[in-house]
Scaffold this active site. Structure first.
Site, PDB file in Angstrom:
ATOM      1  N   GLN A   1      64.763  56.505  34.913  1.00  0.00           N
ATOM      2  CA  GLN A   1      65.189  57.734  34.230  1.00  0.00           C
ATOM      3  C   GLN A   1      64.004  58.546  33.712  1.00  0.00           C
ATOM      4  O   GLN A   1      63.983  58.994  32.563  1.00  0.00           O
ATOM      5  CB  GLN A   1      66.135  57.393  33.078  1.00  0.00           C
ATOM      6  CG  GLN A   1      67.378  56.621  33.505  1.00  0.00           C
ATOM      7  CD  GLN A   1      68.316  56.387  32.346  1.00  0.00           C
ATOM      8  OE1 GLN A   1      68.818  57.316  31.745  1.00  0.00           O
ATOM      9  NE2 GLN A   1      68.525  55.122  32.031  1.00  0.00           N
TER      10      GLN A   1
ATOM     11  N   GLU B   1      54.970  34.889  18.369  1.00  0.00           N
ATOM     12  CA  GLU B   1      56.327  34.692  17.842  1.00  0.00           C
ATOM     13  C   GLU B   1      56.361  33.347  17.114  1.00  0.00           C
ATOM     14  O   GLU B   1      55.938  32.328  17.661  1.00  0.00           O
ATOM     15  CB  GLU B   1      57.362  34.685  18.980  1.00  0.00           C
ATOM     16  CG  GLU B   1      58.785  34.467  18.449  1.00  0.00           C
ATOM     17  CD  GLU B   1      59.854  34.510  19.535  1.00  0.00           C
ATOM     18  OE1 GLU B   1      59.540  34.843  20.691  1.00  0.00           O
ATOM     19  OE2 GLU B   1      61.018  34.199  19.198  1.00  0.00           O
TER      20      GLU B   1
ATOM     21  N   LYS C   1      55.057  37.502  14.232  1.00  0.00           N
ATOM     22  CA  LYS C   1      56.378  38.150  14.225  1.00  0.00           C
ATOM     23  C   LYS C   1      57.484  37.099  14.291  1.00  0.00           C
ATOM     24  O   LYS C   1      57.407  36.151  15.070  1.00  0.00           O
ATOM     25  CB  LYS C   1      56.483  39.138  15.391  1.00  0.00           C
ATOM     26  CG  LYS C   1      56.382  38.535  16.780  1.00  0.00           C
ATOM     27  CD  LYS C   1      56.343  39.654  17.810  1.00  0.00           C
ATOM     28  CE  LYS C   1      56.400  39.167  19.244  1.00  0.00           C
ATOM     29  NZ  LYS C   1      57.572  38.409  19.633  1.00  0.00           N
TER      30      LYS C   1
ATOM     31  N   LYS D   1      61.810  38.995  18.372  1.00  0.00           N
ATOM     32  CA  LYS D   1      61.353  39.250  19.737  1.00  0.00           C
ATOM     33  C   LYS D   1      60.493  40.514  19.789  1.00  0.00           C
ATOM     34  O   LYS D   1      59.512  40.574  20.508  1.00  0.00           O
ATOM     35  CB  LYS D   1      62.559  39.368  20.685  1.00  0.00           C
ATOM     36  CG  LYS D   1      63.483  38.142  20.683  1.00  0.00           C
ATOM     37  CD  LYS D   1      62.746  36.861  21.008  1.00  0.00           C
ATOM     38  CE  LYS D   1      63.687  35.663  21.041  1.00  0.00           C
ATOM     39  NZ  LYS D   1      62.946  34.379  21.072  1.00  0.00           N
TER      40      LYS D   1
ATOM     41  N   VAL E   1      54.172  37.962  27.534  1.00  0.00           N
ATOM     42  CA  VAL E   1      55.397  37.284  27.977  1.00  0.00           C
ATOM     43  C   VAL E   1      56.452  37.347  26.883  1.00  0.00           C
ATOM     44  O   VAL E   1      56.133  37.408  25.702  1.00  0.00           O
ATOM     45  CB  VAL E   1      55.090  35.816  28.332  1.00  0.00           C
ATOM     46  CG1 VAL E   1      54.069  35.755  29.458  1.00  0.00           C
ATOM     47  CG2 VAL E   1      54.603  35.000  27.143  1.00  0.00           C
ATOM     48  N   THR E   2      57.725  37.299  27.296  1.00  0.00           N
ATOM     49  CA  THR E   2      58.198  37.432  28.654  1.00  0.00           C
ATOM     50  C   THR E   2      58.605  38.893  28.890  1.00  0.00           C
ATOM     51  O   THR E   2      58.964  39.606  27.955  1.00  0.00           O
ATOM     52  CB  THR E   2      59.417  36.515  28.951  1.00  0.00           C
ATOM     53  OG1 THR E   2      60.494  36.886  28.085  1.00  0.00           O
ATOM     54  CG2 THR E   2      59.083  35.060  28.740  1.00  0.00           C
TER      55      THR E   2
ATOM     56  N   CYS F   1      60.360  39.605  24.943  1.00  0.00           N
ATOM     57  CA  CYS F   1      59.504  40.172  23.895  1.00  0.00           C
ATOM     58  C   CYS F   1      58.728  41.409  24.343  1.00  0.00           C
ATOM     59  O   CYS F   1      58.479  42.314  23.533  1.00  0.00           O
ATOM     60  CB  CYS F   1      58.574  39.100  23.350  1.00  0.00           C
ATOM     61  SG  CYS F   1      59.494  37.829  22.441  1.00  0.00           S
TER      62      CYS F   1
ATOM     63  N   ASP G   1      52.564  37.515  22.659  1.00  0.00           N
ATOM     64  CA  ASP G   1      53.025  36.118  22.656  1.00  0.00           C
ATOM     65  C   ASP G   1      52.446  35.246  23.771  1.00  0.00           C
ATOM     66  O   ASP G   1      53.174  34.451  24.389  1.00  0.00           O
ATOM     67  CB  ASP G   1      54.555  36.074  22.717  1.00  0.00           C
ATOM     68  CG  ASP G   1      55.215  36.770  21.542  1.00  0.00           C
ATOM     69  OD1 ASP G   1      54.486  37.267  20.653  1.00  0.00           O
ATOM     70  OD2 ASP G   1      56.457  36.839  21.498  1.00  0.00           O
TER      71      ASP G   1
END
Ligand code: TIU
Length: 225
Positions: A207, A77, A134, A137, A162-163, A167, A29
């Site tokens: 994680q 987007e 798309k 997002k 971005v961002t 997204c 995007d």
């Protein structure tokens, strides 16, 4: 497909290994509506200058991928001109005076074919590079991205754009669930909000790399050289 030798990029939480021919550069995007004054991002009250720092590192990474004829893909987007793919909830979200589909300084906001919907000239796609339109997002929702990646036998993604927290994060999570290994170069992704930039990257690599890896463009360029 013949595998090229594997490359290793220093990354967090541990080094990212990939075979270049199986690793697509996926630019999310990088559209005028998000990066230029007068677009959707600014309409939401954001400072677009926060995003413009990603242009030069993305330009360098894109040039390196192109120089080696490695796979490059772009997303945008946006919605159909009749807005038939725009959920009512997304249309009214924010309760702003203008919303998606309304006229803005760069044409109808986030509508395909309008000037603001297009990718910024600095990072404009080549005709050979797939552009994924798309409506959401995430880049996998209601698109043919997964099919294209599978057809090209791509297993690894370098995700930029971005961002960071919207997204890019959504796309990395979607990709991870589909089995792709994702590396996010921190200088090639941007947020309107510094705290979301920091936390958006932390979420990816926490994680033990719950969604993917985080590195930077210099390390990737050095590995590729
Ligand atoms: N508003 C915001 O941060 N992002 C979006 O609406 N779309 C993307 O992130 N591309």
């Amino acid at each position: 497909m013949t595998n090229s030798p594997s490359l290793t990029v220093p990354a967090e939480p541990y080094p990212f290994e990939f075979s270049p021919q199986r690793c697509a550069l996926l630019l999310i995007d990088l559209q005028r509506d998000f990066l230029e004054p007068g677009g959707f991002g600014e309409m939401l009250g954001n400072d677009v200058s926060q995003l413009r720092r990603v242009i030069e590192p993305n330009r360098q990474l894109l040039a390196a991928w192109r120089a080696k004829s490695l796979p490059v893909m772009h997303t945008r987007e946006g919605h159909r001109p009749d807005l038939s793919d725009l959920p009512a909830a997304k249309k009214i979200r924010g309760r702003g005076k203008t919303s998606i589909g309304d006229n803005g300084p760069m044409g109808r906001i986030l509508v395909r074919g309008e000037a603001g919907h297009d990718i910024i000239p600095e990072l404009y796609p080549l005709p050979s590079e797939p552009v994924i339109d798309k409506p959401g997002k995430g880049a996998f929702f209601a698109t043919d991205l997964h099919a294209i990646l599978q057809n090209k036998e791509i297993t690894h993604l370098i995700v930029t754009g971005v961002t960071t927290e919207v997204c890019v994060n959504t796309t990395v999570r979607e990709a991870n669930d589909r089995g792709y290994e994702c590396l996010v170069p921190e200088d090639c992704v941007g947020s309107y909000f510094p705290e979301f930039q920091t936390m958006g990257l932390k979420m990816i690599k926490a994680q033990g790399g719950i969604f993917g890896w985080v590195s930077n463009s210099a390390s990737i360029l050095a590995a590729l050289a």
